[in-house]
Design an enzyme around this catalytic site. Structure first.
Site, PDB file in Angstrom:
ATOM      1  N   HIS A 105     -18.958-100.541  35.971  1.00 19.23           N
ATOM      2  CA  HIS A 105     -18.758 -99.758  35.017  1.00 19.23           C
ATOM      3  C   HIS A 105     -17.096 -99.492  35.018  1.00 19.23           C
ATOM      4  O   HIS A 105     -16.026 -99.154  36.017  1.00 19.23           O
ATOM      5  CB  HIS A 105     -19.862 -98.409  34.606  1.00 19.23           C
ATOM      6  CG  HIS A 105     -19.024 -97.960  36.091  1.00 19.23           C
ATOM      7  ND1 HIS A 105     -18.950 -97.278  37.661  1.00 19.23           N
ATOM      8  CD2 HIS A 105     -18.472 -95.646  35.827  1.00 19.23           C
ATOM      9  CE1 HIS A 105     -17.938 -96.413  37.624  1.00 19.23           C
ATOM     10  NE2 HIS A 105     -18.806 -95.416  37.459  1.00 19.23           N
TER      11      HIS A 105
ATOM     12  N   HIS B 259     -14.922 -85.176  40.165  1.00 19.96           N
ATOM     13  CA  HIS B 259     -14.458 -85.734  39.330  1.00 19.96           C
ATOM     14  C   HIS B 259     -13.693 -84.626  38.391  1.00 19.96           C
ATOM     15  O   HIS B 259     -13.807 -83.912  37.432  1.00 19.96           O
ATOM     16  CB  HIS B 259     -15.746 -85.821  38.425  1.00 19.96           C
ATOM     17  CG  HIS B 259     -16.824 -87.389  39.001  1.00 19.96           C
ATOM     18  ND1 HIS B 259     -17.315 -87.079  39.784  1.00 19.96           N
ATOM     19  CD2 HIS B 259     -16.890 -88.083  38.658  1.00 19.96           C
ATOM     20  CE1 HIS B 259     -17.611 -87.509  40.432  1.00 19.96           C
ATOM     21  NE2 HIS B 259     -17.649 -88.493  39.612  1.00 19.96           N
TER      22      HIS B 259
ATOM     23  N   HIS C 155     -23.622 -92.228  40.714  1.00 20.45           N
ATOM     24  CA  HIS C 155     -24.321 -90.846  40.660  1.00 20.45           C
ATOM     25  C   HIS C 155     -24.362 -90.445  38.982  1.00 20.45           C
ATOM     26  O   HIS C 155     -23.138 -89.452  38.390  1.00 20.45           O
ATOM     27  CB  HIS C 155     -23.621 -89.853  40.831  1.00 20.45           C
ATOM     28  CG  HIS C 155     -21.960 -90.721  41.295  1.00 20.45           C
ATOM     29  ND1 HIS C 155     -21.506 -90.366  42.717  1.00 20.45           N
ATOM     30  CD2 HIS C 155     -21.462 -90.640  40.413  1.00 20.45           C
ATOM     31  CE1 HIS C 155     -20.066 -90.697  42.462  1.00 20.45           C
ATOM     32  NE2 HIS C 155     -20.027 -90.563  40.978  1.00 20.45           N
TER      33      HIS C 155
ATOM     34  N   GLU D 121     -15.519 -96.678  42.503  1.00 22.33           N
ATOM     35  CA  GLU D 121     -16.912 -95.943  43.332  1.00 22.33           C
ATOM     36  C   GLU D 121     -17.031 -96.120  44.680  1.00 22.33           C
ATOM     37  O   GLU D 121     -17.531 -95.579  45.495  1.00 22.33           O
ATOM     38  CB  GLU D 121     -17.518 -95.266  42.696  1.00 22.33           C
ATOM     39  CG  GLU D 121     -16.541 -94.096  41.330  1.00 22.33           C
ATOM     40  CD  GLU D 121     -17.686 -93.933  40.307  1.00 22.33           C
ATOM     41  OE1 GLU D 121     -17.194 -92.208  40.208  1.00 22.33           O
ATOM     42  OE2 GLU D 121     -18.862 -94.034  40.677  1.00 22.33           O
TER      43      GLU D 121
HETATM   44 FE   LIG Z   1     -18.346 -91.237  39.452  1.00 29.57          FE
END
Ligand SMILES: [Fe+2]
Length: 280
Positions: free
Chosen positions: A193, A59, A12, A240
């Site tokens: 990431h 977030h 996302h 995540e």
């Molecule tokens: Fe995220």
């Protein structure tokens, strides 16, 4: 009765939303990434769900360090788009399904998962980018959405096993809803990431491909992967991916893989996407 017809996972990455909103999807940089979702857009148009239980993380938009629910479920009829610093994305509001979400909350809590009930919140790129990837730019989202937010941003996050077990409880909850609803469960975030520190930009394709394979075929092994291994192998934000285990738990023991896509990079993240059907 309500039934789970498919599971979807997707990254996302916020830059994907910006690329769509600013008309950059056909650029040399972005076109290969968006091409990877064309199959899925056609598929979902042919097999449209009534409702999506959309597992994602906030977030620091609706939540903050002031309150960090481990698992939260959105029970409102509508969720406004969060302003993440550049104004809300120019997309339709997200329409909820209050009756269904309240049933899920009741079933999950009585099944001993202590969900936080959210009756008002905005939704950020964690929820809206997956909608944009699957549906493009419609005037209204074709499915109602039950947001299910997971804390993956502040230690201690839930374990992979707890996420997988929550998915199984979501399956029980959905299948006990008396209305005839076509429900999909989506798990979002990832893949590898790292956004900060000396390893910023770190991507581990080997880990990502292994994660895909285990999620589909051997989630009982995958659910035991500890946080430190995600941190080491998939970067500081790769955690995540535990949200994908919630989707996988909801689909039952066996699944059929309909589609897989992997692309590096989008911004500084590996993009991964799966479409799964529950098996017998
Ligand atoms: Fe995220």
């Amino acid at each position: 009765m309500a039934r789970i017809t498919a599971g979807v996972t997707t990254s996302h990455v916020p830059a994907i939303g910006a690329a769509i909103d600013n008309g950059h999807t056909a650029s040399d940089y972005w076109a290969p990434m968006f091409a990877g979702y064309e199959w899925s857009k056609k598929w979902i148009a042919e097999e449209p769900p009534d409702v999506v239980v959309l597992v994602y993380n906030d977030h620091a938009s609706a939540f903050s360090l002031q309150m960090i629910p481990t698992f939260a479920i959105g029970c409102a009829d509508v969720f406004a788009i969060a302003d993440e610093g550049w104004g809300p994305r120019p997309i339709p509001p997200v329409i909820g399904d209050s009756d269904f979400a309240c049933h899920l909350a009741q079933s999950l809590i009585l099944d001993e998962f202590d969900m936080t009930i959210i009756n008002e919140m905005t939704v950020d790129h964690g929820l809206t980018v997956p909608l944009s990837l699957m549906y493009g730019q419609p005037d209204a989202w074709p499915a109602r959405v039950v947001p299910l937010a997971v804390n993956v941003v502040e230690y201690p996050q839930p374990t992979g096993n707890r996420c997988f077990e929550l998915g199984k409880a979501i399956r029980r909850a959905i299948r006990s809803y008396p209305e005839d609803l076509n429900v999909q469960v989506w798990g979002t975030g990832g893949m590898s990431h790292q956004l900060q520190g000396p390893r910023a930009g770190f991507i581990n394709s080997d880990f990502d491909h292994e994660f895909f394979d285990q999620l589909v075929n051997d989630p009982d092994t995958l659910k035991k992967v500890p946080h430190i291994e995600y941190l080491r192998e998939s970067g500081s934000e790769g955690i995540e991916m535990i949200m994908w285990l919630i989707m996988r738990g909801a689909l039952g023991k066996k699944v059929k893989e309909l589609y897989r896509f992997y692309h590096v990079p989008a911004s500084n993240t590996a993009v991964g996407h799966l479409v799964l059907k529950p098996g017998k």
